[in-house]
Design a protein around this motif. Structure first.
Motif, PDB file in Angstrom:
ATOM      1  N   GLY A   1       5.255 -75.040   1.894  1.00  0.00           N
ATOM      2  CA  GLY A   1       6.463 -75.186   0.943  1.00  0.00           C
ATOM      3  C   GLY A   1       7.543 -74.178   1.113  1.00  0.00           C
ATOM      4  N   ILE A   2       7.786 -74.126   2.246  1.00  0.00           N
ATOM      5  CA  ILE A   2       9.049 -73.160   2.919  1.00  0.00           C
ATOM      6  C   ILE A   2      10.659 -73.554   2.766  1.00  0.00           C
ATOM      7  CG2 ILE A   2       9.625 -71.576   5.181  1.00  0.00           C
ATOM      8  CD1 ILE A   2       6.825 -71.840   6.334  1.00  0.00           C
ATOM      9  N   SER A   3      11.721 -73.142   2.306  1.00  0.00           N
ATOM     10  CA  SER A   3      12.957 -73.561   2.276  1.00  0.00           C
ATOM     11  C   SER A   3      13.081 -74.015   3.149  1.00  0.00           C
ATOM     12  CB  SER A   3      13.437 -72.579   1.083  1.00  0.00           C
ATOM     13  OG  SER A   3      13.532 -71.748   1.904  1.00  0.00           O
ATOM     14  N   GLU A   4      13.104 -73.410   4.408  1.00  0.00           N
ATOM     15  CA  GLU A   4      14.167 -73.113   5.388  1.00  0.00           C
ATOM     16  C   GLU A   4      13.225 -73.154   6.837  1.00  0.00           C
ATOM     17  OE1 GLU A   4      17.541 -71.961   6.182  1.00  0.00           O
ATOM     18  OE2 GLU A   4      18.374 -70.808   4.132  1.00  0.00           O
ATOM     19  N   VAL A   5      13.048 -74.180   7.525  1.00  0.00           N
ATOM     20  CA  VAL A   5      12.334 -73.865   8.542  1.00  0.00           C
ATOM     21  C   VAL A   5      13.197 -74.583  10.263  1.00  0.00           C
ATOM     22  CG1 VAL A   5      10.203 -75.523   9.364  1.00  0.00           C
ATOM     23  CG2 VAL A   5      10.389 -74.671   7.033  1.00  0.00           C
ATOM     24  N   TYR A   6      13.433 -74.408  11.002  1.00  0.00           N
ATOM     25  CA  TYR A   6      14.130 -73.927  12.189  1.00  0.00           C
ATOM     26  C   TYR A   6      13.162 -74.748  13.336  1.00  0.00           C
ATOM     27  CZ  TYR A   6      18.292 -73.612   9.267  1.00  0.00           C
ATOM     28  OH  TYR A   6      18.766 -73.252   8.234  1.00  0.00           O
TER      29      TYR A   6
END
Length: 214
Positions: free
Chosen positions: A74-79
């Motif tokens: 449920g993480i909004s931004e992942v790189y």
């Protein structure tokens, strides 16, 4: 037939927007319609299948892992960056260089940032180019592990971040582990240490590694 249902008209709007790089305001003026109508036509074209958008990811495997991590946690931004095997000498430096490009996007002026110990966070601080920021403060989130100095302890890394950004840093003069609960309680009641612990609750962001994958 309303203007929204006119496929020929919708395709003309899409041609101007996507292929001719015209703004919605310019399209509205050219076709004598309102800007909200142009916006609705573009949305209709996408939802009806008249327009499909394809993203050319440079690395599909990285993108797949990013998507899975977002869904799983449920993480909004992942790189995700493919830096090769982590036992390669340059792997950590490569990761730090890529991550340094994200630094300014997340740490705003007048922020207090918690800094954890670790080789990855230390490498990020080294890779960060000198920048002019305003009001950044870096707070160590843990003490040292032994009596020897170490460049990846939180104190050292907090200082390096402050030097790179023109910010302020604090020092936590305490060991990371203690021999007893009693010793922990005594240290926590020391004014200089309590001051740093109290700052932890006021951090706007935290920089930390997740440890070894194994």
């Amino acid at each position: 037939m309303s203007i929204l249902e006119n496929q020929k008209f919708a395709l003309m709007v899409c041609e101007m927007f996507y292929n001719q790089d015209m703004t919605q305001k310019e399209i509205a003026a050219a076709l004598n319609v309102s800007r909200p109508q142009v916006c609705r036509i573009l949305a209709y074209a996408k939802s009806s299948g008249l327009v499909s958008i394809h993203l050319n990811y440079p690395n599909t495997e990285e993108s797949l892992y990013e998507c899975k991590l977002r869904e799983l946690y449920g993480i909004s931004e992942v790189y995700v960056y493919d830096i090769g095997s982590d036992d390669q000498p340059a792997a950590l430096d490569l990761l730090a260089q890529k991550a340094s490009g994200l630094f300014a996007s997340y740490l705003k002026d007048n922020s207090r940032i918690g800094v954890m110990a670790g080789r990855t966070i230390s490498a990020l601080a080294k890779a960060l180019p000198a920048m002019k920021s305003h009001g950044l403060e870096f707070v160590p989130l843990c003490g040292g592990n032994n009596s020897n100095g170490c460049e990846w302890f939180a104190n050292a890394t907090a200082r390096l971040f402050a030097e790179k950004t023109g910010g302020k840093y604090y020092l936590l003069n305490a060991p990371a582990t203690l021999s007893s609960i009693e010793a922990k309680q005594i240290l926590e009641n020391e004014d200089s240490i309590r001051k740093i612990i109290d700052l932890w609750k006021e951090c706007n962001a935290v920089l930390l590694g997740i440890g070894a994958v194994g």
